[in-house]
Write an enzyme that holds these catalytic residues in place. Structure first.
Site, PDB file in Angstrom:
ATOM      1  N   ASP A 164       6.475   6.362  12.913  1.00 14.71           N
ATOM      2  CA  ASP A 164       5.915   7.624  13.403  1.00 14.71           C
ATOM      3  C   ASP A 164       4.836   7.381  14.464  1.00 14.71           C
ATOM      4  O   ASP A 164       4.450   8.304  15.180  1.00 14.71           O
ATOM      5  CB  ASP A 164       5.375   8.500  12.253  1.00 14.71           C
ATOM      6  CG  ASP A 164       4.460   7.772  11.297  1.00 14.71           C
ATOM      7  OD1 ASP A 164       4.612   6.551  11.127  1.00 14.71           O
ATOM      8  OD2 ASP A 164       3.580   8.430  10.704  1.00 14.71           O
ATOM      9  N   HIS A 202      -2.713  11.532  12.777  1.00 14.60           N
ATOM     10  CA  HIS A 202      -2.041  12.768  12.338  1.00 14.60           C
ATOM     11  C   HIS A 202      -3.071  13.884  12.238  1.00 14.60           C
ATOM     12  O   HIS A 202      -4.152  13.701  11.670  1.00 14.60           O
ATOM     13  CB  HIS A 202      -1.422  12.604  10.949  1.00 14.60           C
ATOM     14  CG  HIS A 202      -0.284  11.640  10.866  1.00 14.60           C
ATOM     15  ND1 HIS A 202       0.937  11.853  11.466  1.00 14.60           N
ATOM     16  CD2 HIS A 202      -0.181  10.447  10.226  1.00 14.60           C
ATOM     17  CE1 HIS A 202       1.735  10.839  11.194  1.00 14.60           C
ATOM     18  NE2 HIS A 202       1.083   9.960  10.460  1.00 14.60           N
ATOM     19  N   HIS A 209      -0.666   0.429  14.298  1.00 17.45           N
ATOM     20  CA  HIS A 209       0.177   0.477  13.080  1.00 17.45           C
ATOM     21  C   HIS A 209       1.634   0.445  13.496  1.00 17.45           C
ATOM     22  O   HIS A 209       2.033   1.099  14.455  1.00 17.45           O
ATOM     23  CB  HIS A 209      -0.172   1.772  12.343  1.00 17.45           C
ATOM     24  CG  HIS A 209       0.532   1.997  11.055  1.00 17.45           C
ATOM     25  ND1 HIS A 209       1.048   0.990  10.272  1.00 17.45           N
ATOM     26  CD2 HIS A 209       0.809   3.156  10.374  1.00 17.45           C
ATOM     27  CE1 HIS A 209       1.599   1.510   9.184  1.00 17.45           C
ATOM     28  NE2 HIS A 209       1.465   2.819   9.233  1.00 17.45           N
ATOM     29  N   GLU A 236       4.307   1.478  11.728  1.00 14.03           N
ATOM     30  CA  GLU A 236       5.228   2.481  11.184  1.00 14.03           C
ATOM     31  C   GLU A 236       5.772   3.369  12.300  1.00 14.03           C
ATOM     32  O   GLU A 236       5.072   3.710  13.255  1.00 14.03           O
ATOM     33  CB  GLU A 236       4.541   3.323  10.089  1.00 14.03           C
ATOM     34  CG  GLU A 236       5.549   4.092   9.254  1.00 14.03           C
ATOM     35  CD  GLU A 236       4.989   4.614   7.941  1.00 14.03           C
ATOM     36  OE1 GLU A 236       3.772   4.530   7.708  1.00 14.03           O
ATOM     37  OE2 GLU A 236       5.802   5.113   7.127  1.00 14.03           O
ATOM     38  N   HIS A 279       8.254  10.611   5.243  1.00 13.98           N
ATOM     39  CA  HIS A 279       8.485   9.383   4.458  1.00 13.98           C
ATOM     40  C   HIS A 279       9.755   9.543   3.636  1.00 13.98           C
ATOM     41  O   HIS A 279       9.716   9.467   2.404  1.00 13.98           O
ATOM     42  CB  HIS A 279       7.318   9.111   3.500  1.00 13.98           C
ATOM     43  CG  HIS A 279       6.165   8.405   4.129  1.00 13.98           C
ATOM     44  ND1 HIS A 279       4.906   8.380   3.561  1.00 13.98           N
ATOM     45  CD2 HIS A 279       6.065   7.664   5.251  1.00 13.98           C
ATOM     46  CE1 HIS A 279       4.089   7.672   4.308  1.00 13.98           C
ATOM     47  NE2 HIS A 279       4.772   7.227   5.350  1.00 13.98           N
ATOM     48  N   TYR A 328      -2.803  14.642   1.734  1.00 12.99           N
ATOM     49  CA  TYR A 328      -2.400  13.415   2.446  1.00 12.99           C
ATOM     50  C   TYR A 328      -2.927  12.191   1.694  1.00 12.99           C
ATOM     51  O   TYR A 328      -2.214  11.225   1.451  1.00 12.99           O
ATOM     52  CB  TYR A 328      -2.985  13.511   3.847  1.00 12.99           C
ATOM     53  CG  TYR A 328      -2.694  12.397   4.817  1.00 12.99           C
ATOM     54  CD1 TYR A 328      -1.654  12.513   5.739  1.00 12.99           C
ATOM     55  CD2 TYR A 328      -3.477  11.260   4.856  1.00 12.99           C
ATOM     56  CE1 TYR A 328      -1.411  11.510   6.658  1.00 12.99           C
ATOM     57  CE2 TYR A 328      -3.241  10.249   5.773  1.00 12.99           C
ATOM     58  CZ  TYR A 328      -2.211  10.386   6.683  1.00 12.99           C
ATOM     59  OH  TYR A 328      -1.973   9.386   7.594  1.00 12.99           O
ATOM     60  N   ASP A 348      -3.729   6.064  10.559  1.00 14.13           N
ATOM     61  CA  ASP A 348      -3.395   6.962   9.430  1.00 14.13           C
ATOM     62  C   ASP A 348      -4.621   7.461   8.656  1.00 14.13           C
ATOM     63  O   ASP A 348      -4.588   8.563   8.092  1.00 14.13           O
ATOM     64  CB  ASP A 348      -2.475   6.241   8.443  1.00 14.13           C
ATOM     65  CG  ASP A 348      -1.016   6.279   8.872  1.00 14.13           C
ATOM     66  OD1 ASP A 348      -0.612   7.250   9.521  1.00 14.13           O
ATOM     67  OD2 ASP A 348      -0.286   5.335   8.541  1.00 14.13           O
TER      68      ASP A 348
HETATM   69 FE1  FEO Z   1       1.729   4.786   8.067  1.00 14.92          FE
HETATM   70 FE2  FEO Z   1       1.600   7.801   9.909  1.00 14.92          FE
HETATM   71  O1  FEO Z   1       2.248   6.122   9.350  1.00 14.92           O
END
Ligand code: FEO
Length: 403
Positions: A84, A226, A80, A82, A24, A193, A165
């Site tokens: 990643d 993740h 999602h 984002e 991030h 996290y 996430d």
């Molecule tokens: Fe909100 Fe792992 O991205």
């Protein structure tokens, strides 16, 4: 590294990013790296749930190709937007341009504004089901966990929740499951996290977990986007999230300070002694020598925070100022704090610390303590007492004397 079959006909086709050390931008230190998890479901309709960070697109495509040609993918679930998790989407769509992409309305808009792809996109809402053949996928919108576009995907036939996430960890490992790794490290990374990414979203998270519980859907595996997959004990991470979202704390105080010539540090160290002698736990950090991500993680279960700074130009020092600015955004609830520091003539650091805290949701539990230049014996005693009184308020679990 080959794909990993997590359930019969469902494969982890993600990548391990061993070397990433900041995430991030530079808001999160990933000392243990991370993974980007994507899941391939082999059914009548070949389906990929999420992709990986763009630079790793080829690695993901190679893994998919070990199972099925990427050209054969019918459906892509975009939980999602984002990057990643969606960064590899353009490369994937070049291989399977006819595939349909499924996601929320906000995901559709977000993907377009990121990649400008002319892909067939199907908007889905909570409760909608997509038949794949032998299996179905049900969607649960999960806005702000952790972006407005986020959603969870659930496969009832497999009792498998794919929450993107949520329930993740930045933890690069050769293992894939919770029963294969050291659980103290796993929970440490999961808490870190949550603290650094999800802390401000606690009330949304608690509500969503309650909503999912009411659906009464059996879950025997949680496969986040993740880190490690929860198969041994999925309730463990759900319960931990409920506890964190409920702002449950311990009799613990985190002392964070920045010092110019050592006087504020001297105060901080004596305060730590006072806290220990009062029977509370303490963690002490010089903000310039410590990792912010780790400090925030330690704050997640702490009831009290003490912030110290020398005065510089009638203000606090820039390291602690930056730290407090980040902390303010986490909107910590049910926490108390106080300020301390050394000054030479005009003072001002403690006032500025209190000013920042006043907009953070953290309650200032007692007046600040300032000392001119180096604390003398009497002032060191005051530091000890200041911390002892603060620790007693923490142990009572409230903000007695809050103003
Ligand atoms: Fe909100 Fe792992 O991205």
């Amino acid at each position: 590294m080959k794909p990993y079959e997590i359930k019969k006909g469902i494969y982890w086709v993600g990548v391990v990013d061993w070397n990433i050390r900041t995430f991030h931008g530079h808001t999160y230190t990933t000392k243990r790296g991370t993974t980007y998890n994507a899941y391939l479901i082999i059914d009548d309709k070949i389906t990929l749930v999420d992709t990986v960070y763009g630079p790793f697109a080829d690695e993901m495509l190679e893994k998919i190709a070990c199972i099925v040609s990427p050209e054969k993918i019918d459906y892509i679930i975009a939980n999602h937007v984002e990057t990643d998790h969606s960064g590899a989407l353009p490369a994937l769509m070049r291989r399977c341009p006819g595939a349909k992409v499924f996601g929320t309305e906000k995901c559709r808009d977000g993907l377009y504004k990121n990649y400008y792809g002319k892909w067939e996109f199907k908007t889905v809402k909570t409760g909608q089901t997509l038949p794949l053949g032998k299996r179905n996928l049900t969607f649960i919108e999960a806005p702000m966990i952790h972006w407005p576009d986020s959603m969870f995907t659930y496969c009832p036939e497999e009792k498998l929740l794919l929450p993107n996430d949520a329930f993740g960890q930045h933890y690069a490992t050769s293992e894939r499951f919770d029963d294969e790794v050291d659980n103290s490290i796993l929970m440490e990374e999961a808490a870190k996290y949550y603290a650094n990414i999800l802390w401000p979203l606690g009330s949304v998270i608690a509500k969503k977990i309650e909503e999912v519980k009411k659906l009464n859907i059996p879950i025997d595996m949680i496969a986040p986007s993740h880190g490690i997959i929860w198969r041994k004990d999925p309730p463990k991470i759900i319960n931990a999230y409920m506890q964190w979202a409920g702002n449950t704390t311990k009799d613990k105080i985190v002392v964070v300070y920045e010092t110019m010539w050592g006087a504020t540090e001297k105060m901080a160290r004596r305060m730590a002694e006072g806290i220990i002698d009062a029977g509370a736990r303490v963690k002490l950090f010089d903000v310039n020598l410590s990792d912010r991500t780790e400090i925030i993680s330690e704050m997640l279960d702490a009831k009290g925070f003490l912030f110290g700074s020398s005065t510089h130009d009638n203000d606090m020092l820039p390291g602690i100022a930056g730290f407090l600015e980040f902390l303010k955004g986490l909107k910590a609830k049910n926490r108390i704090a106080s300020a301390f520091g050394s000054y030479g003539w005009g003072g001002g650091a403690t006032k500025e610390i209190e000013q920042v805290l006043s907009g953070s949701g953290i309650v200032i539990a007692q007046p600040s303590l300032s000392v001119k230049y180096m604390p003398d014996e009497n002032e060191m005693k005051q530091c000890y007492e200041f911390a002892t009184v603060f620790a007693q308020v923490v142990k009572k679990g409230g903000s007695d004397g809050a103003r």
